[in-house]
Design an enzyme around this catalytic site. Structure first.
Site, PDB file in Angstrom:
ATOM      1  N   ALA A  42       0.838  -1.211   0.000  1.00 52.28           N
ATOM      2  CA  ALA A  42       0.000   0.000   0.000  1.00 52.28           C
ATOM      3  C   ALA A  42       0.873   1.262   0.000  1.00 52.28           C
ATOM      4  O   ALA A  42       0.637   2.185  -0.799  1.00 52.28           O
ATOM      5  CB  ALA A  42      -0.939  -0.013   1.204  1.00 52.28           C
TER       6      ALA A  42
ATOM      7  N   GLU B   7      10.414   3.382   6.518  1.00 53.69           N
ATOM      8  CA  GLU B   7      10.164   1.951   6.767  1.00 53.69           C
ATOM      9  C   GLU B   7      11.040   1.488   7.930  1.00 53.69           C
ATOM     10  O   GLU B   7      12.237   1.767   7.962  1.00 53.69           O
ATOM     11  CB  GLU B   7      10.458   1.154   5.494  1.00 53.69           C
ATOM     12  N   GLN B   8      10.429   0.730   8.841  1.00 48.69           N
ATOM     13  CA  GLN B   8      11.186   0.304  10.023  1.00 48.69           C
ATOM     14  C   GLN B   8      12.236  -0.776   9.713  1.00 48.69           C
ATOM     15  O   GLN B   8      13.254  -0.869  10.387  1.00 48.69           O
ATOM     16  CB  GLN B   8      10.240  -0.220  11.097  1.00 48.69           C
TER      17      GLN B   8
ATOM     18  N   ARG C  75       5.279 -12.101  -4.257  1.00 49.93           N
ATOM     19  CA  ARG C  75       5.167 -10.792  -3.602  1.00 49.93           C
ATOM     20  C   ARG C  75       6.443  -9.977  -3.767  1.00 49.93           C
ATOM     21  O   ARG C  75       6.396  -8.751  -3.927  1.00 49.93           O
ATOM     22  CB  ARG C  75       4.861 -10.971  -2.111  1.00 49.93           C
TER      23      ARG C  75
ATOM     24  N   TYR D  19      -1.586 -21.861  -6.848  1.00 53.92           N
ATOM     25  CA  TYR D  19      -1.449 -21.279  -8.192  1.00 53.92           C
ATOM     26  C   TYR D  19       0.039 -21.116  -8.512  1.00 53.92           C
ATOM     27  O   TYR D  19       0.873 -21.023  -7.599  1.00 53.92           O
ATOM     28  CB  TYR D  19      -2.161 -19.915  -8.275  1.00 53.92           C
TER      29      TYR D  19
ATOM     30  N   ASP E 224      -3.788  -2.208   5.123  1.00 51.96           N
ATOM     31  CA  ASP E 224      -4.148  -3.002   6.298  1.00 51.96           C
ATOM     32  C   ASP E 224      -4.220  -2.147   7.560  1.00 51.96           C
ATOM     33  O   ASP E 224      -4.915  -2.516   8.505  1.00 51.96           O
ATOM     34  CB  ASP E 224      -3.121  -4.122   6.518  1.00 51.96           C
TER      35      ASP E 224
HETATM   36  C1  LIG Z   1      -2.036 -15.812   4.051  1.00 51.13           C
HETATM   37  C2  LIG Z   1      -2.377 -14.520   3.355  1.00 51.13           C
HETATM   38  C3  LIG Z   1      -2.635 -14.520   1.987  1.00 51.13           C
HETATM   39  C4  LIG Z   1      -2.987 -13.335   1.344  1.00 51.13           C
HETATM   40  N1  LIG Z   1      -3.250 -13.364  -0.002  1.00 51.13           N
HETATM   41  C5  LIG Z   1      -3.622 -12.217  -0.645  1.00 51.13           C
HETATM   42  C6  LIG Z   1      -3.904 -12.233  -2.066  1.00 51.13           C
HETATM   43  O1  LIG Z   1      -3.805 -13.271  -2.726  1.00 51.13           O
HETATM   44  N2  LIG Z   1      -4.282 -11.054  -2.653  1.00 51.13           N
HETATM   45  C7  LIG Z   1      -4.381  -9.875  -1.946  1.00 51.13           C
HETATM   46  O2  LIG Z   1      -4.731  -8.840  -2.537  1.00 51.13           O
HETATM   47  N3  LIG Z   1      -4.108  -9.840  -0.605  1.00 51.13           N
HETATM   48  C8  LIG Z   1      -3.728 -10.969   0.049  1.00 51.13           C
HETATM   49  N4  LIG Z   1      -3.424 -10.936   1.391  1.00 51.13           N
HETATM   50  C9  LIG Z   1      -3.507  -9.650   2.114  1.00 51.13           C
HETATM   51  C10 LIG Z   1      -2.228  -8.829   1.909  1.00 51.13           C
HETATM   52  O3  LIG Z   1      -1.096  -9.619   2.205  1.00 51.13           O
HETATM   53  C11 LIG Z   1      -2.234  -7.591   2.797  1.00 51.13           C
HETATM   54  O4  LIG Z   1      -3.501  -6.976   2.750  1.00 51.13           O
HETATM   55  C12 LIG Z   1      -1.185  -6.588   2.318  1.00 51.13           C
HETATM   56  O5  LIG Z   1       0.089  -7.182   2.244  1.00 51.13           O
HETATM   57  C13 LIG Z   1      -1.141  -5.395   3.271  1.00 51.13           C
HETATM   58  O6  LIG Z   1      -0.243  -4.436   2.754  1.00 51.13           O
HETATM   59  P1  LIG Z   1       0.048  -3.095   3.572  1.00 51.13           P
HETATM   60  O7  LIG Z   1       1.068  -2.356   2.745  1.00 51.13           O
HETATM   61  O8  LIG Z   1      -1.199  -2.410   3.945  1.00 51.13           O
HETATM   62  O9  LIG Z   1       0.697  -3.590   4.939  1.00 51.13           O
HETATM   63  P2  LIG Z   1       2.034  -4.401   5.214  1.00 51.13           P
HETATM   64  O10 LIG Z   1       2.391  -5.280   4.088  1.00 51.13           O
HETATM   65  O11 LIG Z   1       1.879  -5.017   6.559  1.00 51.13           O
HETATM   66  O12 LIG Z   1       3.160  -3.277   5.275  1.00 51.13           O
HETATM   67  C14 LIG Z   1       3.308  -2.435   6.378  1.00 51.13           C
HETATM   68  C15 LIG Z   1       4.742  -1.917   6.394  1.00 51.13           C
HETATM   69  O13 LIG Z   1       4.844  -0.941   7.419  1.00 51.13           O
HETATM   70  C16 LIG Z   1       6.045  -1.162   8.131  1.00 51.13           C
HETATM   71  N5  LIG Z   1       5.841  -0.586   9.474  1.00 51.13           N
HETATM   72  C17 LIG Z   1       5.004  -1.021  10.444  1.00 51.13           C
HETATM   73  N6  LIG Z   1       5.065  -0.235  11.528  1.00 51.13           N
HETATM   74  C18 LIG Z   1       5.981   0.738  11.246  1.00 51.13           C
HETATM   75  C19 LIG Z   1       6.490   1.861  11.976  1.00 51.13           C
HETATM   76  N7  LIG Z   1       6.072   2.143  13.216  1.00 51.13           N
HETATM   77  N8  LIG Z   1       7.436   2.642  11.394  1.00 51.13           N
HETATM   78  C20 LIG Z   1       7.864   2.369  10.108  1.00 51.13           C
HETATM   79  N9  LIG Z   1       7.428   1.317   9.378  1.00 51.13           N
HETATM   80  C21 LIG Z   1       6.489   0.517   9.929  1.00 51.13           C
HETATM   81  C22 LIG Z   1       6.208  -2.673   8.131  1.00 51.13           C
HETATM   82  O14 LIG Z   1       7.538  -3.065   8.391  1.00 51.13           O
HETATM   83  C23 LIG Z   1       5.748  -3.016   6.717  1.00 51.13           C
HETATM   84  O15 LIG Z   1       6.809  -2.949   5.792  1.00 51.13           O
HETATM   85  C24 LIG Z   1      -3.059 -12.114   2.057  1.00 51.13           C
HETATM   86  C25 LIG Z   1      -2.785 -12.111   3.435  1.00 51.13           C
HETATM   87  C26 LIG Z   1      -2.440 -13.291   4.080  1.00 51.13           C
HETATM   88  C27 LIG Z   1      -2.157 -13.265   5.564  1.00 51.13           C
END
Ligand SMILES: Cc1cc2nc3c(=O)[nH]c(=O)nc-3n(C[C@H](O)[C@H](O)[C@H](O)COP(=O)(O)OP(=O)(O)OC[C@H]3O[C@@H](n4cnc5c(N)ncnc54)[C@H](O)[C@@H]3O)c2cc1C
Length: 388
Positions: free
Chosen positions: A11, A30-31, A104, A209, A287
């Protein structure tokens, strides 16, 4: 406007790339000390793929991803096909982008490559965010600090920034997801016709897949988690324990699970929808705003949609119109996430019926109602086309 994005997940990086494309600079903090997405596959539905194409990633995705030709649902014990619909060219024709399955790490790197190299700072764990009269102050764990006019919380399910809006905790679903990657030559029959395969059974299901241009098979197998509560892509499970959880399932399913040398195990959590998506000059995406269970393969896709919508709102904003831009973002995203969330909740029940009447009704309804066109509401949605 100086924009700070906390979190370099899918995201945060998509938002940064979308802003950059629109001529707006943003800095990602990023942490993690290095950027390395987890070793796992992800399904990328066309509602997200189309947005990534607009960022210039069509050729890149074609190189690293797979375009499955179909999605197929099967029964757990006899491998009977319950339902299948085409993806492939039909999907691209209907929805303007293919359905991709991708590693990923490949997707993460493709997004990173869209950004200026100095726009991401690693080893920067944000520990406090404070509103001041003129700006917002970000403080890092090592004592450094930075300022911005707008801070975006893209910091995942354990979001620090979410706590400004609500003091909830991730809610345990009762399920764990086992994730495995298998060299494709061990399961070469799955490559004859690359597809997304799902097996439904009582209380659990498996999805698998091909990814990485067909060199690897990725699977996710859910099962009741027992006492397991660890929520980390790094935590290991055991292949034996996984195979035991699937005892009685068809040999083809067990063949996929047993082909892995190792598996990771993740206790699945979600959270309730946020009441508000912003607090002053802090706004949430991905998320951090709306973690949902992965029973619809839409979590990352919704984060990518958030990113595209927020970038659009910020690009359209007048110099004094930040509040209105953030309200517009929230107004557009809230109903969309509510619809996706409701669908994921119905999948959570639907994928896991015990054998019996409900299961037979599900199987019948799938045949009658499902298909690529019935997913118009999900795959046809354009997050950059905003109301109001
Ligand atoms: C088993 C499984 C299968 C999935 N399959 C799919 C799929 O097929 N298709 C799909 O669309 N989605 C899928 N998802 C959902 C998807 O993985 C998540 O919704 C998505 O990765 C979330 O992305 P994000 O960038 O919001 O958060 P994250 O990927 O959690 O990234 C958050 C980032 O913020 C950083 N961070 C956290 N706190 C701090 C801080 N205080 N300071 C600095 N940095 C920080 C973290 O280190 C991380 O890099 C799946 C999830 C799971 C568990």
């Amino acid at each position: 406007m100086r924009i700070a994005i906390v979190g370099a997940g899918l995201a945060g990086l998509t938002l940064s790339a979308a802003l950059h494309r629109n001529g707006i600079a943003a800095h990602v903090y990023e942490q993690a000390p290095e950027l390395a997405e987890v070793g796992a596959g992800i399904q990328l539905a066309p509602n997200a793929g189309r947005l990534l194409h607009r960022l210039g990633l069509a050729d890149r995705l074609d190189k690293v991803a797979v375009r499955p030709v179909a999605l197929e649902m099967r029964r757990y014990h006899d491998n009977a096909v319950l339902f299948r619909h085409g993806l492939g060219a039909d999907c691209a024709d209907l929805y303007g982008a293919p359905y991709y399955t991708v590693h990923r790490a490949h997707l993460h790197q493709a997004l990173l490559d869209l950004l200026p190299s100095d726009s991401v700072t690693l080893d920067s764990q944000v520990v406090a965010v404070t509103d001041r009269e003129e700006d917002v102050l970000l403080e890092f764990a090592d004592g450094r600090s930075a300022t911005a006019d707008l801070v975006v919380g893209a910091d995942g399910i354990h979001s620090l920034l979410r706590a400004r809006i609500v003091t909830d905790q991730p809610r345990f679903s009762g399920h764990a997801a086992y994730r495995g990657l298998v060299p494709a030559e061990r399961l070469s029959h799955l490559l004859d016709e690359p597809k997304v395969l799902l097996w439904f059974g009582p209380g659990q299901h498996v999805v698998c897949y091909p990814i990485s241009g067909g060199r690897t098979i990725s699977f996710v197998a859910t099962a009741p988690a027992g006492g397991w509560r660890v929520e980390s892509w790094q935590a290991s499970g055991s292949v034996e324990e996984l195979a035991e959880a699937y005892e009685g399932w068809h040999p083809e399913v067990l063949g996929v699970l047993r082909a892995a040398d190792s598996v990771q195990k993740w206790a699945l959590h979600d959270r309730d929808p946020l009441r508000r998506w912003r607090d002053g000059r802090v706004v949430m995406v991905g998320d951090a705003a709306h973690p949902v269970l992965p029973f619809g393969a839409q979590g990352a896709a919704q984060g990518i949609e958030d990113a595209a919508a927020l970038a659009r709102c910020l690009t359209d904003a007048t110099p004094t119109g930040l509040d209105e831009a953030l309200d517009r973002y929230e107004r557009n995203r809230r109903p969309r996430i509510a619809a996706v969330r409701a669908w994921v909740q119905s999948n959570t029940r639907n994928h896991h019926y015990d054998d019996g009447e409900q299961q037979r009704q599900r199987d019948g309804a799938m045949d009658a109602n499902w298909g690529l066109t019935s997913q118009e509401w999900l795959y046809g949605y354009d997050a950059e086309r905003l109301d109001g």
